[in-house]
Design an enzyme around this catalytic site. Structure first.
Site, PDB file in Angstrom:
ATOM      1  N   HIS A 209       0.701  -1.155  -0.015  1.00 16.63           N
ATOM      2  CA  HIS A 209      -0.164   0.051  -0.026  1.00 16.63           C
ATOM      3  C   HIS A 209       0.851   1.201   0.107  1.00 16.63           C
ATOM      4  CE1 HIS A 209      -3.853   2.009   1.586  1.00 16.63           C
ATOM      5  NE2 HIS A 209      -2.778   2.888   1.328  1.00 16.63           N
TER       6      HIS A 209
ATOM      7  N   HIS B   8       1.411   5.513  -1.690  1.00 19.63           N
ATOM      8  CA  HIS B   8       0.963   6.436  -2.560  1.00 19.63           C
ATOM      9  C   HIS B   8       2.147   7.150  -3.276  1.00 19.63           C
ATOM     10  CE1 HIS B   8      -3.069   6.670  -0.820  1.00 19.63           C
ATOM     11  NE2 HIS B   8      -2.323   6.264   0.466  1.00 19.63           N
TER      12      HIS B   8
ATOM     13  N   LYS C 161      -9.776  -0.138  -5.221  1.00 19.67           N
ATOM     14  CA  LYS C 161      -9.837   0.591  -4.027  1.00 19.67           C
ATOM     15  C   LYS C 161     -11.062   1.245  -3.676  1.00 19.67           C
ATOM     16  CE  LYS C 161      -7.977   2.224  -0.169  1.00 19.67           C
ATOM     17  NZ  LYS C 161      -6.979   3.047   0.064  1.00 19.67           N
TER      18      LYS C 161
ATOM     19  N   HIS D  71     -10.376   1.290   2.456  1.00 14.30           N
ATOM     20  CA  HIS D  71     -10.115   2.363   3.395  1.00 14.30           C
ATOM     21  C   HIS D  71     -11.513   2.252   4.399  1.00 14.30           C
ATOM     22  CE1 HIS D  71      -8.577   6.227   5.153  1.00 14.30           C
ATOM     23  NE2 HIS D  71      -9.663   6.469   5.637  1.00 14.30           N
TER      24      HIS D  71
ATOM     25  N   HIS E  19      -4.274  -0.172   6.327  1.00 10.42           N
ATOM     26  CA  HIS E  19      -3.722   0.685   7.388  1.00 10.42           C
ATOM     27  C   HIS E  19      -4.666   0.481   8.855  1.00 10.42           C
ATOM     28  CE1 HIS E  19      -6.395   3.313   5.281  1.00 10.42           C
ATOM     29  NE2 HIS E  19      -5.996   3.306   4.600  1.00 10.42           N
TER      30      HIS E  19
ATOM     31  N   ASP F 120       1.531   2.683   3.501  1.00  7.40           N
ATOM     32  CA  ASP F 120       0.437   3.822   3.374  1.00  7.40           C
ATOM     33  C   ASP F 120       1.400   5.333   3.248  1.00  7.40           C
ATOM     34  OD1 ASP F 120      -1.653   5.310   2.716  1.00  7.40           O
ATOM     35  OD2 ASP F 120      -2.219   5.392   4.772  1.00  7.40           O
TER      36      ASP F 120
HETATM   37  O1  DOR Z   1      -3.005   9.649   5.651  1.00  4.46           O
HETATM   38  C1  DOR Z   1      -3.558   9.317   4.840  1.00  4.46           C
HETATM   39  N1  DOR Z   1      -3.139   9.803   3.434  1.00  4.46           N
HETATM   40  N2  DOR Z   1      -4.476   8.213   4.530  1.00  4.46           N
HETATM   41  C2  DOR Z   1      -5.144   8.037   3.506  1.00  4.46           C
HETATM   42  O2  DOR Z   1      -6.024   7.269   3.351  1.00  4.46           O
HETATM   43  C3  DOR Z   1      -4.605   8.797   2.121  1.00  4.46           C
HETATM   44  C4  DOR Z   1      -3.322   9.239   2.154  1.00  4.46           C
HETATM   45  C5  DOR Z   1      -2.855  10.351   1.211  1.00  4.46           C
HETATM   46  O3  DOR Z   1      -3.163  10.087  -0.060  1.00  4.46           O
HETATM   47  O4  DOR Z   1      -2.334  11.401   1.299  1.00  4.46           O
HETATM   48 ZN    ZN Z   2      -3.346   5.236   1.604  1.00  2.11          ZN
END
Ligand code: DOR
Ligand code: ZN
Length: 345
Positions: free
Chosen positions: A13, A15, A99, A136, A174, A247
């Site tokens: 997971h 980003h 997702k 989520h 998460h 995450d």
């Molecule tokens: O803290 C987070 N940031 N939780 C999420 O679910 C998304 C993520 C983000 O994309 O910044």
């Molecule tokens: Zn995430």
């Protein structure tokens, strides 16, 4: 000096963002991770197989000739997602999960699903097609206290999803509470959970006591110490339901340290396996690190485990106070402090 060697780990997971930020995130994740599940919450979100393919090509362009890292793509579910998209995703061979963001639950989730009932027909197809649902798991109901939103999601929605679609493979992403860890541990092998390094390292005191610290603000928000302890127990238990998902979610400083609100997301990609190793070492469970970091994830997704290995030694290094991030900077977890393990090969 102590050392530990494990099968090359994956991040289930992450980003990576896009545009001016992509080179930095891809560089960090590809240092030693074999693969990573790449989240689709870009603006606009990745909702079609073609969008995901284009995004994958942009990521791969940055690693060609540099590393064997492989991005595993996901699609963003919306109220408008057509059933054919699920079938196309499965057939693509490069999309590993859909997702589900409840609309408004977190960063870039406004286009998410307004009511779970709106996608039940899609979950049925995913169950048949054997395509993973990544969730989520927080309700967005403002009458529910933010610290209780994960538990409310389990009670109101997750129990029903798992009962209605017993063969659907679900990753509860998460997880941040004992409630979630217990729910997953007591579920069938169709339900798994990712656990971040920051939810294992910190609790809400780290975020809120003394000065409020934007680098620690993430969603689900950090909970009380007893939940942190429960998550450490689950992650280090060796239980195959639990696996590594950072995450890692970078935000430039202007979005984190802003007068009109702090964006949710903690950045750990610069030191991910090093931080997890520290957590397992502190729990005296280094013997279970490999299962959590390198075995349970691919086993859950039905993918082969990596075949080569990495080695870490307990030598500390300093994290800089910030990294350059596009035209701005990024404050990572442990900024200006030590990380106690180093990857040496
Ligand atoms: O803290 C987070 N940031 N939780 C999420 O679910 C998304 C993520 C983000 O994309 O910044
Ligand atoms: Zn995430």
């Amino acid at each position: 000096m102590r050392s530990i060697s494990i099968t090359r780990p994956d991040d289930w997971h992450i980003h990576l963002r896009d545009g001016e930020y992509l080179a930095a995130t891809v560089k960090d994740v590809s240092r030693y991770f074999g693969r990573a599940i790449v989240m689709p919450n870009l603006t606009p979100p990745i909702t079609s197989v073609q969008d995901a393919k284009n995004y994958m090509v942009r990521i791969n362009a940055l690693i060609e000739g540099v590393s064997d890292f492989k991005p595993l793509m996901t699609l963003y579910l919306t109220d408008q997602t057509r059933p054919q998209v699920i079938r196309d995703a499965k057939r693509s061979g490069f999309i590993q999960a859909m997702k589900f963001y409840p609309a408004g639950a977190t960063t870039n989730s406004d286009a998410g699903v307004k009511s779970i009932e709106n996608i039940f027909h899609l979950l049925e197809i995913m169950e048949k097609e054997n395509l993973v649902l990544a969730i989520h798991g927080e309700v967005t109901d403002h009458s529910i206290d933010i610290f209780d939103r994960e538990k409310a999601f389990i009670d109101r929605h997750l129990v029903r999803i798992c009962k209605t679609f017993p063969n659907l493979r679900v990753v509860f992403e998460h997880i941040s509470t004992n409630d979630a860890a217990t729910f997953v541990a007591e579920s069938t092998s169709n339900i798994g959970a990712t656990i971040t390094a920051h939810h294992l390292l910190f609790n809400r005191n780290h975020l809120l006591s003394e000065n409020l610290k934007p680098a620690y603000y993430c969603l689900p928000v950090l909970k009380r110490d007893t939940h942190q302890q429960g998550l450490i127990k689950a992650a280090t238990s060796g239980d195959a339901h639990f696996f590594l998902g950072t995450d890692s979610a970078p935000h430039p400083r202007f979005a984190k340290e802003s007068a009109c609100g702090c964006a949710a997301g903690a950045y750990t990609s610069h030191a991910a396996i090093e931080l997890y190793t520290e957590i397992f070492d502190r729990a005296d469970r280094l013997d279970h690190l490999e299962a959590f970091a390198s075995h349970n994830g691919p086993d859950f997704y039905g993918l082969p485990r990596n075949t080569d290995r990495i080695t870490l030694v307990d030598k500390s290094w300093e994290v800089p106070p910030y990294y350059t991030f596009g035209k701005d900077s990024l404050v990572p977890i442990r900024a200006g402090e030590s990380v106690f393990w180093t990857v040496v090969g």
